[in-house]
Design a protein around this motif. Structure first.
Motif, mmCIF file in Angstrom:
data_model
loop_
_atom_site.group_PDB
_atom_site.id
_atom_site.type_symbol
_atom_site.label_atom_id
_atom_site.label_comp_id
_atom_site.label_asym_id
_atom_site.label_seq_id
_atom_site.Cartn_x
_atom_site.Cartn_y
_atom_site.Cartn_z
ATOM 1 N N ALA A 179 91.903 18.544 46.198
ATOM 2 C CA ALA A 179 91.533 18.450 44.785
ATOM 3 C C ALA A 179 90.707 17.192 44.525
ATOM 4 O O ALA A 179 89.735 17.218 43.757
ATOM 5 N N PHE A 180 91.074 16.080 45.165
ATOM 6 C CA PHE A 180 90.281 14.858 45.033
ATOM 7 C C PHE A 180 88.879 15.059 45.596
ATOM 8 O O PHE A 180 87.887 14.601 45.011
ATOM 9 N N VAL A 181 88.791 15.742 46.739
ATOM 10 C CA VAL A 181 87.488 15.998 47.352
ATOM 11 C C VAL A 181 86.656 16.908 46.455
ATOM 12 O O VAL A 181 85.477 16.652 46.198
ATOM 13 N N LEU A 182 87.258 17.994 45.951
ATOM 14 C CA LEU A 182 86.533 18.948 45.113
ATOM 15 C C LEU A 182 86.066 18.318 43.807
ATOM 16 O O LEU A 182 84.981 18.631 43.307
ATOM 17 N N GLY A 183 86.888 17.428 43.249
ATOM 18 C CA GLY A 183 86.541 16.812 41.973
ATOM 19 C C GLY A 183 85.766 15.520 42.084
ATOM 20 O O GLY A 183 85.439 14.909 41.057
ATOM 21 N N SER A 184 85.450 15.085 43.318
ATOM 22 C CA SER A 184 84.784 13.783 43.483
ATOM 23 C C SER A 184 83.396 13.769 42.854
ATOM 24 O O SER A 184 83.018 12.818 42.159
ATOM 25 N N LEU A 185 82.616 14.812 43.081
ATOM 26 C CA LEU A 185 81.267 14.843 42.525
ATOM 27 C C LEU A 185 81.300 14.902 41.005
ATOM 28 O O LEU A 185 80.570 14.172 40.322
ATOM 29 N N SER A 186 82.160 15.750 40.455
ATOM 30 C CA SER A 186 82.258 15.859 39.002
ATOM 31 C C SER A 186 82.831 14.590 38.389
ATOM 32 O O SER A 186 82.512 14.257 37.243
ATOM 33 N N PHE A 187 83.690 13.895 39.124
ATOM 34 C CA PHE A 187 84.215 12.612 38.644
ATOM 35 C C PHE A 187 83.082 11.642 38.346
ATOM 36 O O PHE A 187 83.091 10.933 37.332
ATOM 37 N N ALA A 188 82.090 11.609 39.229
ATOM 38 C CA ALA A 188 80.963 10.698 39.014
ATOM 39 C C ALA A 188 80.181 11.085 37.761
ATOM 40 O O ALA A 188 79.769 10.222 36.984
ATOM 41 N N TYR A 189 79.989 12.387 37.535
ATOM 42 C CA TYR A 189 79.267 12.832 36.347
ATOM 43 C C TYR A 189 80.067 12.540 35.070
ATOM 44 O O TYR A 189 79.504 12.129 34.050
ATOM 45 N N ARG A 192 79.816 8.850 34.258
ATOM 46 C CA ARG A 192 78.527 8.474 33.689
ATOM 47 C C ARG A 192 78.364 9.021 32.273
ATOM 48 O O ARG A 192 77.824 8.338 31.395
ATOM 49 N N LEU A 193 78.815 10.256 32.039
ATOM 50 C CA LEU A 193 78.741 10.818 30.695
ATOM 51 C C LEU A 193 79.555 9.994 29.706
ATOM 52 O O LEU A 193 79.090 9.671 28.603
ATOM 53 N N THR A 194 80.789 9.670 30.092
ATOM 54 C CA THR A 194 81.657 8.886 29.215
ATOM 55 C C THR A 194 81.082 7.500 28.983
ATOM 56 O O THR A 194 81.071 7.006 27.846
ATOM 57 N N ARG A 195 80.613 6.884 30.035
ATOM 58 C CA ARG A 195 80.067 5.534 29.920
ATOM 59 C C ARG A 195 78.866 5.498 28.982
ATOM 60 O O ARG A 195 78.774 4.646 28.089
ATOM 61 N N ASN A 196 77.932 6.425 29.145
ATOM 62 C CA ASN A 196 76.738 6.451 28.296
ATOM 63 C C ASN A 196 77.088 6.784 26.844
ATOM 64 O O ASN A 196 76.519 6.206 25.908
ATOM 65 N N SER A 197 78.017 7.720 26.648
ATOM 66 C CA SER A 197 78.392 8.105 25.291
ATOM 67 C C SER A 197 79.121 6.967 24.578
ATOM 68 O O SER A 197 78.883 6.706 23.397
ATOM 69 N N ASN A 228 84.793 10.434 19.511
ATOM 70 C CA ASN A 228 83.438 10.967 19.379
ATOM 71 C C ASN A 228 82.711 11.028 20.713
ATOM 72 O O ASN A 228 81.818 11.868 20.897
ATOM 73 N N SER A 229 83.087 10.182 21.647
ATOM 74 C CA SER A 229 82.427 10.181 22.955
ATOM 75 C C SER A 229 82.894 11.324 23.839
ATOM 76 O O SER A 229 82.237 11.639 24.840
ATOM 77 N N MET A 230 84.004 11.961 23.516
ATOM 78 C CA MET A 230 84.558 13.010 24.354
ATOM 79 C C MET A 230 83.868 14.359 24.171
ATOM 80 O O MET A 230 84.092 15.275 24.964
ATOM 81 N N ILE A 231 83.043 14.511 23.141
ATOM 82 C CA ILE A 231 82.422 15.813 22.886
ATOM 83 C C ILE A 231 81.507 16.244 24.038
ATOM 84 O O ILE A 231 81.647 17.359 24.558
ATOM 85 N N PRO A 232 80.550 15.425 24.498
ATOM 86 C CA PRO A 232 79.748 15.861 25.653
ATOM 87 C C PRO A 232 80.564 15.984 26.931
ATOM 88 O O PRO A 232 80.272 16.846 27.766
ATOM 89 N N VAL A 233 81.581 15.152 27.091
ATOM 90 C CA VAL A 233 82.433 15.234 28.276
ATOM 91 C C VAL A 233 83.216 16.539 28.275
ATOM 92 O O VAL A 233 83.360 17.207 29.307
ATOM 93 N N LEU A 234 83.722 16.917 27.109
ATOM 94 C CA LEU A 234 84.475 18.159 26.997
ATOM 95 C C LEU A 234 83.588 19.367 27.280
ATOM 96 O O LEU A 234 84.030 20.343 27.902
ATOM 97 N N PHE A 236 81.067 19.434 29.312
ATOM 98 C CA PHE A 236 80.887 19.457 30.768
ATOM 99 C C PHE A 236 82.128 19.984 31.467
ATOM 100 O O PHE A 236 82.036 20.814 32.379
ATOM 101 N N LEU A 237 83.308 19.530 31.055
ATOM 102 C CA LEU A 237 84.542 19.957 31.703
ATOM 103 C C LEU A 237 84.823 21.431 31.464
ATOM 104 O O LEU A 237 85.403 22.104 32.316
ATOM 105 N N GLY A 238 84.420 21.946 30.290
ATOM 106 C CA GLY A 238 84.643 23.359 30.013
ATOM 107 C C GLY A 238 83.883 24.255 30.967
ATOM 108 O O GLY A 238 84.401 25.265 31.441
ATOM 109 N N ALA A 239 82.647 23.894 31.254
ATOM 110 C CA ALA A 239 81.864 24.674 32.217
ATOM 111 C C ALA A 239 82.251 24.363 33.649
ATOM 112 O O ALA A 239 82.002 25.165 34.558
ATOM 113 N N GLU A 240 82.884 23.220 33.853
ATOM 114 C CA GLU A 240 83.194 22.777 35.210
ATOM 115 C C GLU A 240 84.313 23.598 35.841
ATOM 116 O O GLU A 240 84.318 23.797 37.058
ATOM 117 N N LEU A 241 85.267 24.092 35.044
ATOM 118 C CA LEU A 241 86.382 24.838 35.612
ATOM 119 C C LEU A 241 85.884 26.081 36.349
ATOM 120 O O LEU A 241 86.275 26.342 37.485
#
Length: 308
Positions: A179-189, A192-197, A228-234, A236-241
Motif C-alpha cells: 500500500a505504501f508503494v502503490l500510494g507513493s506516487l500519489s502521495f507526492a501529488y 504538492r496540491l496541499t502545499r500549493n493550495s 478550503n485547501s482540501m477541495i482540489p485535494v479531495l 484528486f483523491l476521488g479519482a485516485e481510488l
C-alpha cells in the motif's frame, strides 16, 4: 440533496454505457481468435468450436454481443471465463483484495500528503518546504516498480521486517508495504496540491479577515485555510481510488497479490473478453460512485456550495 443525487445517477447512465461500449469494442478488436487461443496446439473439431462460440456468444454480431452483455450485467450474470469458472466468482475473489489495497493506499497518501503539504504550505520558502518539494520530485521521478522492488528487497529480504510476498489471505500486515508503494506516487501529488493550495489561501481575503477578527492561529489554519485547501485535494483523491485499483498491476505483480491487477493482466494475455470487460465494468462503477461521493463532500468543505 436527494434530487441532486438522482440527477447525478441519471447522468452516470450515458457515461457508463459509453465507457462499457468503448471497452467492449476495444476487446472485440484485439487481434487473434480467443477460441483458437483456448485450444492452443490441440486440434479442435468444428462441432466443439461451434459450441464454444455459441457459449460465449462469439457467433453473434458485435452489437448483439454487447447487448447480451448488458443484459447479463442487469441480472448480475457476468458470463463464464475460458477456464470454466463463472466470472462472478473471479470478481468476488479478486476485488475485495484490491479494494483493501487501494483503500489503504488512499488513506496513507491522504494522511501523510495532507499533513506534510499543510506544514510545507505554512512554511513556504523555508527549509522544510524546500525539503518536501525535493522529496516529492524524487518520488515522482522514480518509477513505481523501482520503489516496489527496493522496498521488497530492503524490508523483506535484507531486514526481514515485512513479508516478501502476500498470501491468499491478504491481511492488513501483508498489504501495508504494498500500500505504501502503490500510494507513493500519489502521495507526492497530494503533498504538492496541499502545499500549493495552502500557500495560496494564506494570502486570501477571508484569512486576513479571520485573523483581523482575533481568531486563534489554530482555528484560522484548521477551519479556514485547511478546509478550503482540501477541495482540489479531495477532487484528486476521488479519482485516485479508481485509478489505483486499475493501476495496481505492477504492485500486485511484484508482491504476488491475487487481486484485480494480476487477474486482469492474465485475462488480457489469454484473450478472455468476458473477464476483461467484467472487471473493467466494475472499475468504471467504482470510479463513478467515488466521484459522486466526492461531489457530495464538497458541501461539507465549502459552505458556499449547496445542492438544492
Amino acid at each position: 440533496m436527494a434530487w441532486y443525487v438522482v440527477r447525478r445517477l441519471l447522468q452516470m447512465i450515458p457515461v457508463f454505457l459509453g465507457a462499457t461500449l468503448l471497452i467492449y469494442a476495444l476487446v472485440f478488436l484485439i487481434p487473434g481468435d480467443p477460441i483458437q487461443a483456448l485450444a492452443g496446439d490441440k486440434p479442435m473439431t468444428p462441432a466443439v468450436e461451434a459450441q464454444l462460440r455459441a457459449r460465449y456468444h462469439l457467433d453473434q454480431p458485435f452489437i448483439m454481443q454487447y447487448l447480451l452483455y448488458l443484459k447479463g450485467i442487469v441480472t448480475f450474470d457476468f458470463g463464464t471465463a475460458f477456464s470454466g469458472r463463472p466470472v462472478r466468482e473471479e470478481l468476488a475473489r479478486a476485488f475485495p483484495i484490491t479494494i483493501k489495497l487501494a483503500a489503504m493506499a488512499v488513506c496513507i497518501e491522504a494522511v501523510f500528503g495532507v499533513i506534510f503539504g499543510l506544514v510545507a504550505g505554512l512554511r513556504k520558502g523555508k527549509l522544510f518546504d524546500s525539503t518536501m518539494l525535493v522529496i516529492s520530485l524524487v518520488v515522482i521521478a522514480v518509477p513505481i516498480f523501482v520503489v516496489g522492488f527496493l522496498a521488497q528487497f530492503l524490508l523483506g529480504v535484507k531486514w526481514g521486517i515485512a513479508p516478501v510476498t502476500v498470501t491468499g489471505k491478504a491481511s492488513f500486515t501483508e498489504l501495508l508495504v504494498p500500500a505504501f508503494v502503490l500510494g507513493s506516487l500519489s502521495f507526492a501529488y497530494v503533498l504538492r496540491l496541499t502545499r500549493n493550495s495552502v500557500a495560496e489561501n494564506m494570502s486570501a481575503d477571508f484569512v486576513r479577515t479571520a485573523t483581523a477578527k482575533g481568531l486563534s492561529r489554530q482555528r484560522v489554519v484548521t477551519v479556514h485555510i485547511l478546509r478550503n485547501s482540501m477541495i482540489p485535494v479531495l477532487t484528486f483523491l476521488g479519482a485516485e481510488l479508481g485509478s489505483l485499483m486499475g493501476g495496481a498491476i505492477v504492485t500486485e505483480g511484484i508482491f504476488n497479490i491475487p487481486g484485480v491487477g494480476g487477474t486482469l493482466f492474465q485475462a488480457i494475455t489469454r484473450g478472455e473478453p468476458p473477464t476483461v470487460v467484467s472487471f473493467v465494468t466494475v472499475l468504471i462503477i467504482i470510479f463513478l460512485i467515488s466521484n459522486l461521493v466526492v461531489d457530495l463532500l464538497y458541501a461539507a468543505l465549502d459552505p458556499r456550495i449547496r445542492y438544492a
